[in-house]
Enzyme design. Sequence first.
Site, PDB file in Angstrom:
ATOM      1  N   TYR A   1       0.830  -1.207   0.000  1.00 57.72           N
ATOM      2  CA  TYR A   1       0.000   0.000   0.000  1.00 57.72           C
ATOM      3  C   TYR A   1       0.858   1.248   0.000  1.00 57.72           C
ATOM      4  O   TYR A   1       2.077   1.190   0.157  1.00 57.72           O
ATOM      5  CB  TYR A   1      -0.953  -0.005   1.198  1.00 57.72           C
ATOM      6  CG  TYR A   1      -0.321   0.317   2.541  1.00 57.72           C
ATOM      7  CD1 TYR A   1       0.503  -0.599   3.181  1.00 57.72           C
ATOM      8  CD2 TYR A   1      -0.538   1.551   3.158  1.00 57.72           C
ATOM      9  CE1 TYR A   1       1.083  -0.296   4.413  1.00 57.72           C
ATOM     10  CE2 TYR A   1       0.038   1.859   4.390  1.00 57.72           C
ATOM     11  CZ  TYR A   1       0.850   0.935   5.011  1.00 57.72           C
ATOM     12  OH  TYR A   1       1.428   1.233   6.220  1.00 57.72           O
TER      13      TYR A   1
ATOM     14  N   ARG B   1       8.067   4.474  -4.724  1.00 54.16           N
ATOM     15  CA  ARG B   1       8.115   3.565  -3.560  1.00 54.16           C
ATOM     16  C   ARG B   1       7.092   2.442  -3.727  1.00 54.16           C
ATOM     17  O   ARG B   1       7.359   1.296  -3.343  1.00 54.16           O
ATOM     18  CB  ARG B   1       7.860   4.342  -2.264  1.00 54.16           C
ATOM     19  CG  ARG B   1       8.059   3.469  -1.031  1.00 54.16           C
ATOM     20  CD  ARG B   1       8.011   4.267   0.262  1.00 54.16           C
ATOM     21  NE  ARG B   1       6.692   4.812   0.509  1.00 54.16           N
ATOM     22  CZ  ARG B   1       6.390   5.598   1.539  1.00 54.16           C
ATOM     23  NH1 ARG B   1       7.331   5.943   2.412  1.00 54.16           N
ATOM     24  NH2 ARG B   1       5.170   6.057   1.701  1.00 54.16           N
TER      25      ARG B   1
ATOM     26  N   LYS C   1       6.383  -1.601   1.860  1.00 51.44           N
ATOM     27  CA  LYS C   1       5.197  -1.080   2.552  1.00 51.44           C
ATOM     28  C   LYS C   1       4.086  -2.118   2.404  1.00 51.44           C
ATOM     29  O   LYS C   1       3.173  -1.987   1.586  1.00 51.44           O
ATOM     30  CB  LYS C   1       4.805   0.296   1.980  1.00 51.44           C
ATOM     31  CG  LYS C   1       4.018   1.162   2.963  1.00 51.44           C
ATOM     32  CD  LYS C   1       4.064   2.613   2.564  1.00 51.44           C
ATOM     33  CE  LYS C   1       3.111   3.506   3.322  1.00 51.44           C
ATOM     34  NZ  LYS C   1       3.214   3.517   4.775  1.00 51.44           N
TER      35      LYS C   1
ATOM     36  N   GLU D   1      12.860   2.838  13.496  1.00 52.38           N
ATOM     37  CA  GLU D   1      11.842   3.839  13.131  1.00 52.38           C
ATOM     38  C   GLU D   1      10.720   3.749  14.144  1.00 52.38           C
ATOM     39  O   GLU D   1      10.891   3.144  15.210  1.00 52.38           O
ATOM     40  CB  GLU D   1      11.342   3.597  11.698  1.00 52.38           C
ATOM     41  CG  GLU D   1      10.736   2.225  11.485  1.00 52.38           C
ATOM     42  CD  GLU D   1      10.173   2.009  10.085  1.00 52.38           C
ATOM     43  OE1 GLU D   1       9.879   2.985   9.373  1.00 52.38           O
ATOM     44  OE2 GLU D   1       9.998   0.840   9.709  1.00 52.38           O
TER      45      GLU D   1
ATOM     46  N   LEU E   1      11.095   1.711   6.732  1.00 50.22           N
ATOM     47  CA  LEU E   1      10.425   2.193   5.535  1.00 50.22           C
ATOM     48  C   LEU E   1      11.122   3.475   5.074  1.00 50.22           C
ATOM     49  O   LEU E   1      11.343   4.376   5.889  1.00 50.22           O
ATOM     50  CB  LEU E   1       8.956   2.491   5.835  1.00 50.22           C
ATOM     51  CG  LEU E   1       8.177   2.850   4.561  1.00 50.22           C
ATOM     52  CD1 LEU E   1       7.818   1.589   3.790  1.00 50.22           C
ATOM     53  CD2 LEU E   1       6.938   3.648   4.884  1.00 50.22           C
TER      54      LEU E   1
HETATM   55  N1  PDD Z   1       2.826   5.221   7.560  1.00 54.39           N
HETATM   56  N2  PDD Z   1       7.591   4.016   8.780  1.00 54.39           N
HETATM   57  C1  PDD Z   1       6.457   3.298   8.842  1.00 54.39           C
HETATM   58  C2  PDD Z   1       6.489   1.932   9.419  1.00 54.39           C
HETATM   59  C3  PDD Z   1       5.255   3.861   8.347  1.00 54.39           C
HETATM   60  O1  PDD Z   1       4.129   3.134   8.387  1.00 54.39           O
HETATM   61  C4  PDD Z   1       5.262   5.178   7.827  1.00 54.39           C
HETATM   62  C5  PDD Z   1       4.028   5.838   7.281  1.00 54.39           C
HETATM   63  C6  PDD Z   1       6.479   5.889   7.802  1.00 54.39           C
HETATM   64  C7  PDD Z   1       6.583   7.296   7.249  1.00 54.39           C
HETATM   65  O2  PDD Z   1       6.601   7.292   5.837  1.00 54.39           O
HETATM   66  P1  PDD Z   1       6.011   8.540   5.011  1.00 54.39           P
HETATM   67  O3  PDD Z   1       6.751   9.735   5.464  1.00 54.39           O
HETATM   68  O4  PDD Z   1       6.291   8.192   3.594  1.00 54.39           O
HETATM   69  O5  PDD Z   1       4.544   8.624   5.345  1.00 54.39           O
HETATM   70  C8  PDD Z   1       7.623   5.266   8.270  1.00 54.39           C
HETATM   71  C9  PDD Z   1       1.618   5.641   6.920  1.00 54.39           C
HETATM   72  C10 PDD Z   1       1.321   7.098   7.063  1.00 54.39           C
HETATM   73  C11 PDD Z   1       0.483   4.730   7.363  1.00 54.39           C
HETATM   74  O6  PDD Z   1       0.720   3.525   7.411  1.00 54.39           O
HETATM   75  O7  PDD Z   1      -0.627   5.213   7.619  1.00 54.39           O
END
Ligand code: PDD
Length: 288
Positions: free
Chosen positions: A30, A49, A144, A176, A200
């Site tokens: 996703y 990504r 993801k 993270e 991620l």
């Molecule tokens: N999550 N790390 C993880 C495990 C995440 O699930 C996310 C974002 C990030 C940050 O990535 P980005 O800056 O590209 O949003 C890092 C999204 C927002 C979610 O699962 O809802």
Amino acid sequence: MIYLNGDFMPIEEARIPVLDRGFIFGDGVYEVIPVYSRKPFRLAEHLLRLQHSLDGIRLSNPHSDKKWSELLEQIIAGNESDDQSLYLHVTRGVARREHAFPKGVMPTVFIMSNPLLAPPEELLATGVAAITANDNRWLRCDIKAISLLPNVLLRQMATDVGAIETVLLREGFMTEGAASNIFVIKEGILLAPPKNHLMLPGITYDVVLELAAANEIPHEVREVSEYEVRTAEEILLTSSTKEIMPITRLDDKPVGDGKPGTMFTLLHQLYQNYKSTVMRGNANVSAF
Ligand code: PDD
């Protein structure tokens, strides 16, 4: 209005078969893409990504970037808010339950939109609480994947104690957050863990590092130890839906002086400025 396998419809009408491999195995990937003033933010990077995640699970991309952009435009237009959070989801489709990949099956493609609410000013003024936990996820956290059970359980540990995020530690180093990237400030230097299979590659993470470089903010991309996390002057959380937030309590102890610090204030301001230049049509990060 949502999109499901070629059709647009209200979410209440959307149906998927119970044998969808997303439902049975969590076999899919996703993306979450923020939309400001009806413009998707860093769309090319999110689609890149998505391709990386699809490659990681050996599923061919059902759409070209052009087609994705068109579908997303239609979803944006079909939803009320000017600021939206787009959710794209691709699974390996519907097949008899058997672990190995099915042949000749169409992937399931789902897109929805939710209103994107900026973090409340009060939270940015006080900062938020987080806890730490052992990172017990698999070794492909760069994908993801929709199979988020470890992330769900790790995030719930924070929720259970009134905190908003769980900072993950693996073998003495920070990876993270359960659903965010984490930065640490030590001796005035912004520290970011390197992108690898343990985290991620966040789109917001990239923006923060680009802003730091463009504005000559001291920063280093290197492994961050648990000790550095626990003795940090500041800790920041980033994600597409939360932008940049200050973590001011960790495991019930104050981070630094327990207030959002100067690095947060600076990066938050730069991020807001950058967002407004993007909305005016200039995607390049520059100094402010
Ligand atoms: N999550 N790390 C993880 C495990 C995440 O699930 C996310 C974002 C990030 C940050 O990535 P980005 O800056 O590209 O949003 C890092 C999204 C927002 C979610 O699962 O809802």
